[in-house]
Design a protein around this motif. Structure first.
Motif, PDB file in Angstrom:
ATOM      1  N   MET A  52       0.850  -1.194   0.000  1.00  0.00           N
ATOM      2  CA  MET A  52       0.000   0.000   0.000  1.00  0.00           C
ATOM      3  C   MET A  52       0.883   1.241   0.000  1.00  0.00           C
ATOM      4  SD  MET A  52      -2.775   1.270   2.913  1.00  0.00           S
ATOM      5  CE  MET A  52      -4.103   0.174   2.413  1.00  0.00           C
ATOM      6  N   THR A  53       0.419   2.295  -0.670  1.00  0.00           N
ATOM      7  CA  THR A  53       1.066   3.600  -0.592  1.00  0.00           C
ATOM      8  C   THR A  53       0.038   4.627  -0.141  1.00  0.00           C
ATOM      9  OG1 THR A  53       2.338   5.301  -1.788  1.00  0.00           O
ATOM     10  CG2 THR A  53       0.643   4.139  -3.035  1.00  0.00           C
ATOM     11  N   TRP A  54       0.517   5.627   0.657  1.00  0.00           N
ATOM     12  CA  TRP A  54      -0.423   6.605   1.211  1.00  0.00           C
ATOM     13  C   TRP A  54       0.325   7.865   1.633  1.00  0.00           C
ATOM     14  CZ3 TRP A  54      -4.411   5.127   5.610  1.00  0.00           C
ATOM     15  CH2 TRP A  54      -5.463   6.048   5.609  1.00  0.00           C
ATOM     16  N   ASN A  55      -0.109   8.987   1.113  1.00  0.00           N
ATOM     17  CA  ASN A  55       0.317  10.294   1.611  1.00  0.00           C
ATOM     18  C   ASN A  55      -0.645  10.665   2.739  1.00  0.00           C
ATOM     19  OD1 ASN A  55       0.467  13.111   2.083  1.00  0.00           O
ATOM     20  ND2 ASN A  55       1.177  13.517   0.015  1.00  0.00           N
ATOM     21  N   ILE A  56      -0.162  10.648   3.994  1.00  0.00           N
ATOM     22  CA  ILE A  56      -1.057  10.805   5.144  1.00  0.00           C
ATOM     23  C   ILE A  56      -1.169  12.250   5.625  1.00  0.00           C
ATOM     24  CG2 ILE A  56      -0.715   8.427   5.894  1.00  0.00           C
ATOM     25  CD1 ILE A  56       1.084   9.598   8.159  1.00  0.00           C
ATOM     26  N   LEU A 100       4.071  -0.914   3.615  1.00  0.00           N
ATOM     27  CA  LEU A 100       3.359   0.348   3.496  1.00  0.00           C
ATOM     28  C   LEU A 100       4.343   1.466   3.171  1.00  0.00           C
ATOM     29  CD1 LEU A 100       0.795   2.095   3.876  1.00  0.00           C
ATOM     30  CD2 LEU A 100       1.281   2.107   6.330  1.00  0.00           C
ATOM     31  N   LEU A 101       4.117   2.149   2.057  1.00  0.00           N
ATOM     32  CA  LEU A 101       4.909   3.314   1.673  1.00  0.00           C
ATOM     33  C   LEU A 101       4.140   4.564   2.086  1.00  0.00           C
ATOM     34  CD1 LEU A 101       5.786   2.264  -2.019  1.00  0.00           C
ATOM     35  CD2 LEU A 101       6.908   1.543   0.104  1.00  0.00           C
ATOM     36  N   LEU A 102       4.764   5.402   2.911  1.00  0.00           N
ATOM     37  CA  LEU A 102       4.104   6.598   3.418  1.00  0.00           C
ATOM     38  C   LEU A 102       4.832   7.850   2.956  1.00  0.00           C
ATOM     39  CD1 LEU A 102       3.445   5.559   7.138  1.00  0.00           C
ATOM     40  CD2 LEU A 102       1.770   5.617   5.274  1.00  0.00           C
ATOM     41  N   GLN A 103       4.073   8.902   2.712  1.00  0.00           N
ATOM     42  CA  GLN A 103       4.632  10.217   2.436  1.00  0.00           C
ATOM     43  C   GLN A 103       3.983  11.228   3.389  1.00  0.00           C
ATOM     44  OE1 GLN A 103       2.683   8.862  -0.572  1.00  0.00           O
ATOM     45  NE2 GLN A 103       4.292   7.295  -0.358  1.00  0.00           N
ATOM     46  N   GLU A 104       4.690  12.332   3.590  1.00  0.00           N
ATOM     47  CA  GLU A 104       4.260  13.395   4.504  1.00  0.00           C
ATOM     48  C   GLU A 104       4.015  12.852   5.903  1.00  0.00           C
ATOM     49  OE1 GLU A 104       1.409  16.294   3.242  1.00  0.00           O
ATOM     50  OE2 GLU A 104       2.234  16.410   1.213  1.00  0.00           O
ATOM     51  N   VAL A 105       5.043  12.215   6.445  1.00  0.00           N
ATOM     52  CA  VAL A 105       5.019  11.713   7.816  1.00  0.00           C
ATOM     53  C   VAL A 105       5.840  12.665   8.670  1.00  0.00           C
ATOM     54  CG1 VAL A 105       5.416   9.721   9.294  1.00  0.00           C
ATOM     55  CG2 VAL A 105       5.007   9.391   6.854  1.00  0.00           C
ATOM     56  N   ASP A 106       5.286  13.126   9.778  1.00  0.00           N
ATOM     57  CA  ASP A 106       5.987  14.052  10.669  1.00  0.00           C
ATOM     58  C   ASP A 106       6.665  13.322  11.819  1.00  0.00           C
ATOM     59  OD1 ASP A 106       5.501  16.368   9.298  1.00  0.00           O
ATOM     60  OD2 ASP A 106       4.325  17.334  10.880  1.00  0.00           O
ATOM     61  N   MET A 151       9.749  16.307   8.490  1.00  0.00           N
ATOM     62  CA  MET A 151       8.780  15.558   7.689  1.00  0.00           C
ATOM     63  C   MET A 151       9.524  14.741   6.650  1.00  0.00           C
ATOM     64  SD  MET A 151       5.841  16.928   5.038  1.00  0.00           S
ATOM     65  CE  MET A 151       7.027  17.159   3.704  1.00  0.00           C
ATOM     66  N   GLY A 152       8.996  13.570   6.310  1.00  0.00           N
ATOM     67  CA  GLY A 152       9.667  12.780   5.289  1.00  0.00           C
ATOM     68  C   GLY A 152       8.853  11.607   4.799  1.00  0.00           C
ATOM     69  N   ASN A 153       9.546  10.694   4.111  1.00  0.00           N
ATOM     70  CA  ASN A 153       8.973   9.451   3.612  1.00  0.00           C
ATOM     71  C   ASN A 153       9.286   8.337   4.600  1.00  0.00           C
ATOM     72  OD1 ASN A 153       8.437  10.918   1.262  1.00  0.00           O
ATOM     73  ND2 ASN A 153      10.321  10.228   0.267  1.00  0.00           N
ATOM     74  N   ALA A 154       8.411   7.336   4.645  1.00  0.00           N
ATOM     75  CA  ALA A 154       8.653   6.190   5.518  1.00  0.00           C
ATOM     76  C   ALA A 154       8.192   4.919   4.827  1.00  0.00           C
ATOM     77  CB  ALA A 154       7.929   6.349   6.854  1.00  0.00           C
ATOM     78  N   VAL A 155       8.904   3.841   5.106  1.00  0.00           N
ATOM     79  CA  VAL A 155       8.496   2.499   4.688  1.00  0.00           C
ATOM     80  C   VAL A 155       8.268   1.689   5.947  1.00  0.00           C
ATOM     81  CG1 VAL A 155       9.190   0.358   3.533  1.00  0.00           C
ATOM     82  CG2 VAL A 155       9.753   2.578   2.504  1.00  0.00           C
ATOM     83  N   LEU A 156       7.084   1.098   6.084  1.00  0.00           N
ATOM     84  CA  LEU A 156       6.764   0.213   7.200  1.00  0.00           C
ATOM     85  C   LEU A 156       6.576  -1.199   6.655  1.00  0.00           C
ATOM     86  CD1 LEU A 156       4.182   2.365   9.223  1.00  0.00           C
ATOM     87  CD2 LEU A 156       6.667   2.551   9.128  1.00  0.00           C
TER      88      LEU A 156
END
Length: 357
Positions: A52-56, A100-106, A151-156
């Motif tokens: 899954m990918t998600w800009n949160i 899980l690929l995340l963007q805009e994680v603080d 803020m950045g990108n994260a992989v879970l």
């Protein structure tokens, strides 16, 4: 004159301070690694992997924030951020992605109540491991009282994350030096994940430029593809994606400046709303790799695959979020989760990746 004087004083402080206000990421760096406080059981043998990918949107939900939705809010309360993080965690648990690929994680940012969102999401979902690569890290952002920022990108992932690499992307070339100094330094986050029975498997996360009016975004997309080409040429497998901030080739609508206009704005000056010159920028990704949503499927029903809108009172208006791989996805497994309409200004996209036999 007053603004000029303030800028000169601020620039003097920047140049003479022992500790830089902004992390410029001038050297190649690894990502920051995380583990959940309580580990969930990870699959020991797999035929399929749910990605899954998600800009949160840093836990801001659909609040009218000043930077992207014509709002006035800058700093969010802890209650607001926690409410949105719980919604995000509930959706993650419901979808149950393995990666899980995340963007805009603080991470410990003033605007989002200093919550480490990577750690919080690991501790409130069934994902075990995380990697974080900052794209906006500063002791103090003077604009609009933003203050401390990370803020950045994260992989879970459910499986351990090994080698990581943060690849710096070019800065915007259409900004003055002072604005550029305090602005985002976007990156590609490459993580090697210990998937059972696969030696070289990578999850690659990117968030390309949103508002540049020059060719910065094109450079980001080209570098992203180049990194994937290198993994593929070396015999590795990857799942990759994120918020690419551009439209699929052949998208019917490419201009959103009038409908997204804020009061007092000039549509000719508005950034990030005219995609008309970008219509071929993702063609190479579609030509060389497997999209989770095939282009013909997207074009046959565009509305069903839209993932973004800046305003909470409008339906999703365009697709900006993608998943790609150099090996095939399970047929008809992709989902564009348009029901997640309170969580962010983007919605998650997920698909099932078939483990090569």
């Amino acid at each position: 004159m007053r603004q000029l004087a303030c800028a000169i004083i601020l620039l003097y402080f920047i140049l003479t301070s022992c500790e830089p206000l902004v992390d410029k990421f001038e050297d190649a760096t690894d990502a920051e690694l995380y583990r959940a406080k309580k580990m969930s059981r990870n699959p020991v043998s797999v035929d399929q992997i749910h990605v899954m990918t998600w800009n949160i949107r840093f836990g801001a939900g659909r609040i009218l924030w000043f930077g992207d939705s014509c709002g006035e809010r800058v700093i969010l309360s802890e209650n607001e951020v926690m409410t949105h993080l719980h919604l995000i965690a509930e959706k993650i648990i419901e979808a149950d992605p393995d990666i899980l690929l995340l963007q805009e994680v603080d991470i410990l940012s003033k605007r989002s109540a200093y919550i480490d969102q990577v750690q919080w999401l690991l501790d409130h979902t069934d994902l075990n491991y995380g990697a974080f690569a900052s794209c906006w890290k500063a002791q103090f952002i003077p604009s609009d009282g933003l203050g401390r920022m990370n803020m950045g990108n994260a992989v879970l992932s459910k499986w351990p994350i090994g080698d990581t690499e943060r690849i710096q992307l070019p800065l915007r070339g259409d900004q003055d030096a002072l604005t550029q100094y305090f602005y985002l330094r976007r990156n590609i986050l490459i993580t090697k994940i210990a998937i059972p029975d696969i030696e070289d498997f990578y999850a690659v996360d990117v968030h390309t430029s949103a508002f540049a009016k020059d060719n910065t975004k094109k450079q980001h997309i080209d570098i992203f593809k180049h990194e994937l080409d290198d993994i593929d040429a070396a015999g590795g497998y990857f799942v990759a994606g994120g918020d690419l901030n551009t439209l699929p080739p052949g998208a019917e609508r490419t201009y959103f400046c009038v409908e997204n206009l804020c009061p007092g704005e000039d549509p000719y000056e508005k950034e990030g709303c005219d995609f008309s010159r970008e219509v071929t920028w993702l063609q190479g990704m579609y030509d060389d790799y497997y999209p989770a949503v095939p282009l013909d499927v997207y074009l046959s029903d565009e509305l069903h695959h839209f993932t973004n809108t800046p305003f909470p009172d409008k339906f999703w208006q365009k697709k900006l979020d993608y998943l790609f791989s150099n090996s095939s996805w399970s047929t008809n497994s992709s989902m564009t989760h348009q029901d997640a309409d309170r969580h962010s200004d983007h919605i998650p996209v997920s698909a099932i990746w078939e483990v090569p036999q």
